[in-house]
Scaffold this active site. Sequence first.
Site: not given
Length: 231
Positions: A13, A17-18, A135
């Site tokens: 990923g 973002g991160i 979650y």
Amino acid sequence: MALLKGKTAVITGGSTGIGLATAKRFVEEGAYVFINGRSQAELDAAIKEIGDRVTGVQGDGSKQGDRGRLYTAVADTGRGLDVLFANAAIIDVARIGEVTQEHLRKALPLLNDGGSLILNSFNTNAKGTDGIDVYAAIMAALRSLASTWASELRNREIRVNVIGPGTTETPGINALAEILNPDPNAADEVETFQGSIVWLARHATAAEVANAALFLTGSGERREYLHLVGE
């Protein structure tokens, strides 16, 4: 001195973002980084932003064939792997645990002794939050998996750590807001609420989480910890 000079890292990923912020930080410290992402356009943009010492492998990390392509690309370099940052996406709630384990199975034969495995979780792994029970449970499961893996990998001196940031300013923040509150103004409401319960009165930044990931690679010295908390 570059803290990751000569090291190879995989960041799942890593196109936004991160993950992207961490890839940039690792490259700044001398690492060669492999990133993956579902969108070829986002992956191309990330590679351009990162600059040198990066390879992008397009694919969906939840699909076995795509995971295989990512780690085959790493294996083809012949350098092994020093750091794996498993940066799970919010959208993949139901399969985060399963996908993370599959990434470990693919990465483990490549992971050099003394390497570092970092799992990106969320602060719901240690506290209850209304509306995201499944979650939160999966995030807590990642902490449990990390403890088990740390024990299993101790003879190879592979460190296993979990990052559990709170709400972070990333493109995925709106997706999280919609999970918490299916309201047209969800993002603004979540930001206001988070600002009321966090000492800094704001979301975390992706760069701050990236600094934490760098520290957990174990390549720094005590001075690096002082840099993280002091600047």
